[in-house]
Write a protein that holds these residues in place. Sequence first.
Motif, mmCIF file in Angstrom:
data_model
loop_
_atom_site.group_PDB
_atom_site.id
_atom_site.type_symbol
_atom_site.label_atom_id
_atom_site.label_comp_id
_atom_site.label_asym_id
_atom_site.label_seq_id
_atom_site.Cartn_x
_atom_site.Cartn_y
_atom_site.Cartn_z
ATOM 1 N N ALA A 69 0.834 -1.194 0.000
ATOM 2 C CA ALA A 69 0.000 0.000 0.000
ATOM 3 C C ALA A 69 0.877 1.256 0.000
ATOM 4 O O ALA A 69 1.902 1.312 0.668
ATOM 5 C CB ALA A 69 -0.902 -0.009 1.228
ATOM 6 N N LEU A 70 0.462 2.252 -0.759
ATOM 7 C CA LEU A 70 1.188 3.519 -0.822
ATOM 8 C C LEU A 70 0.751 4.415 0.331
ATOM 9 O O LEU A 70 -0.432 4.503 0.642
ATOM 10 C CB LEU A 70 0.916 4.222 -2.148
ATOM 11 N N LYS A 71 1.704 5.079 0.945
ATOM 12 C CA LYS A 71 1.397 5.994 2.042
ATOM 13 C C LYS A 71 0.862 7.305 1.478
ATOM 14 O O LYS A 71 1.375 7.813 0.485
ATOM 15 C CB LYS A 71 2.631 6.259 2.882
ATOM 16 N N VAL A 72 -0.182 7.834 2.123
ATOM 17 C CA VAL A 72 -0.807 9.073 1.664
ATOM 18 C C VAL A 72 -1.260 9.876 2.879
ATOM 19 O O VAL A 72 -1.562 9.319 3.929
ATOM 20 C CB VAL A 72 -2.005 8.763 0.727
ATOM 21 N N ALA A 73 -1.239 11.188 2.729
ATOM 22 C CA ALA A 73 -1.771 12.092 3.753
ATOM 23 C C ALA A 73 -2.786 13.008 3.089
ATOM 24 O O ALA A 73 -2.609 13.408 1.937
ATOM 25 C CB ALA A 73 -0.655 12.918 4.383
ATOM 26 N N VAL A 74 -3.849 13.325 3.800
ATOM 27 C CA VAL A 74 -4.844 14.270 3.300
ATOM 28 C C VAL A 74 -4.486 15.639 3.858
ATOM 29 O O VAL A 74 -4.360 15.811 5.073
ATOM 30 C CB VAL A 74 -6.270 13.857 3.730
ATOM 31 N N ILE A 75 -4.285 16.590 2.969
ATOM 32 C CA ILE A 75 -3.967 17.957 3.379
ATOM 33 C C ILE A 75 -5.176 18.815 3.073
ATOM 34 O O ILE A 75 -5.539 19.008 1.917
ATOM 35 C CB ILE A 75 -2.708 18.476 2.641
ATOM 36 N N GLY A 76 -5.811 19.275 4.141
ATOM 37 C CA GLY A 76 -7.046 20.037 4.021
ATOM 38 C C GLY A 76 -8.214 19.154 4.429
ATOM 39 O O GLY A 76 -8.510 18.162 3.776
ATOM 40 N N ALA A 77 -8.817 19.470 5.547
ATOM 41 C CA ALA A 77 -9.921 18.661 6.072
ATOM 42 C C ALA A 77 -11.232 19.432 6.019
ATOM 43 O O ALA A 77 -12.071 19.321 6.893
ATOM 44 C CB ALA A 77 -9.608 18.219 7.502
ATOM 45 N N GLY A 78 -11.392 20.225 4.968
ATOM 46 C CA GLY A 78 -12.607 21.014 4.819
ATOM 47 C C GLY A 78 -13.752 20.165 4.301
ATOM 48 O O GLY A 78 -14.106 19.146 4.882
ATOM 49 N N TYR A 79 -14.309 20.560 3.159
ATOM 50 C CA TYR A 79 -15.488 19.905 2.620
ATOM 51 C C TYR A 79 -15.194 18.481 2.137
ATOM 52 O O TYR A 79 -15.886 17.532 2.496
ATOM 53 C CB TYR A 79 -16.069 20.754 1.481
ATOM 54 N N ASP B 270 -2.300 3.604 2.422
ATOM 55 C CA ASP B 270 -2.048 3.639 3.862
ATOM 56 C C ASP B 270 -2.147 5.103 4.295
ATOM 57 O O ASP B 270 -1.196 5.867 4.137
ATOM 58 C CB ASP B 270 -0.663 3.071 4.170
ATOM 59 N N LEU B 271 -3.315 5.498 4.808
ATOM 60 C CA LEU B 271 -3.522 6.870 5.258
ATOM 61 C C LEU B 271 -2.720 7.084 6.532
ATOM 62 O O LEU B 271 -2.987 6.465 7.552
ATOM 63 C CB LEU B 271 -5.006 7.140 5.503
ATOM 64 N N VAL B 272 -1.717 7.954 6.475
ATOM 65 C CA VAL B 272 -0.832 8.144 7.625
ATOM 66 C C VAL B 272 -1.148 9.395 8.427
ATOM 67 O O VAL B 272 -0.807 9.467 9.606
ATOM 68 C CB VAL B 272 0.657 8.151 7.207
ATOM 69 N N ALA B 273 -1.796 10.401 7.813
ATOM 70 C CA ALA B 273 -2.080 11.636 8.549
ATOM 71 C C ALA B 273 -3.129 12.471 7.834
ATOM 72 O O ALA B 273 -3.344 12.321 6.634
ATOM 73 C CB ALA B 273 -0.814 12.463 8.720
ATOM 74 N N ILE B 274 -3.736 13.354 8.619
ATOM 75 C CA ILE B 274 -4.653 14.354 8.096
ATOM 76 C C ILE B 274 -4.176 15.693 8.625
ATOM 77 O O ILE B 274 -3.962 15.850 9.827
ATOM 78 C CB ILE B 274 -6.094 14.075 8.533
ATOM 79 N N SER B 275 -4.003 16.655 7.727
ATOM 80 C CA SER B 275 -3.473 17.957 8.118
ATOM 81 C C SER B 275 -4.428 19.068 7.688
ATOM 82 O O SER B 275 -5.001 19.020 6.603
ATOM 83 C CB SER B 275 -2.106 18.173 7.457
ATOM 84 N N ASP B 276 -4.598 20.053 8.562
ATOM 85 C CA ASP B 276 -5.412 21.221 8.242
ATOM 86 C C ASP B 276 -4.950 22.359 9.134
ATOM 87 O O ASP B 276 -4.536 22.121 10.276
ATOM 88 C CB ASP B 276 -6.891 20.938 8.485
ATOM 89 N N ALA C 141 -10.337 11.085 3.256
ATOM 90 C CA ALA C 141 -9.700 10.330 4.344
ATOM 91 C C ALA C 141 -10.430 9.008 4.579
ATOM 92 O O ALA C 141 -9.797 7.959 4.738
ATOM 93 C CB ALA C 141 -9.685 11.166 5.623
ATOM 94 N N ARG C 142 -11.748 9.036 4.590
ATOM 95 C CA ARG C 142 -12.530 7.813 4.798
ATOM 96 C C ARG C 142 -12.229 6.796 3.704
ATOM 97 O O ARG C 142 -11.988 5.616 3.984
ATOM 98 C CB ARG C 142 -14.023 8.133 4.819
ATOM 99 N N ASN C 143 -12.208 7.255 2.454
ATOM 100 C CA ASN C 143 -11.961 6.327 1.345
ATOM 101 C C ASN C 143 -10.542 5.776 1.358
ATOM 102 O O ASN C 143 -10.338 4.579 1.108
ATOM 103 C CB ASN C 143 -12.266 7.003 0.007
ATOM 104 N N PHE C 144 -9.559 6.617 1.653
ATOM 105 C CA PHE C 144 -8.189 6.121 1.769
ATOM 106 C C PHE C 144 -8.072 5.123 2.916
ATOM 107 O O PHE C 144 -7.414 4.092 2.793
ATOM 108 C CB PHE C 144 -7.203 7.265 1.991
#
Length: 66
Positions: free
Chosen positions: A12-22, A38-44, A28-31
């Motif tokens: 699995a590829l590591k990914v982070a979501v940048i921006g937790a708005g709309y 591999d969802l490693v972080a969420i940043s906002d 993030a849920r889908n990742f």
Amino acid sequence: MSIAPDQSVHPALKVAVIGAGYWGPNLARNFAMSTDWDLVAISDKNLDRATNGHRFGRAATGEVRD
């Protein structure tokens, strides 16, 4: 005839979501639910929005550098 890729060869590829708005929580849920990512972080900038990512069991941060 196509051959399906062997999942054991491609981790699995590591990914982070940048921006937790709309869209951020949806991404993030889908990742988090996918075996391909591999969802490693969420940043906002708004840490309260980023911490909603804890429901996916991931790190939350207010800084992209983190």
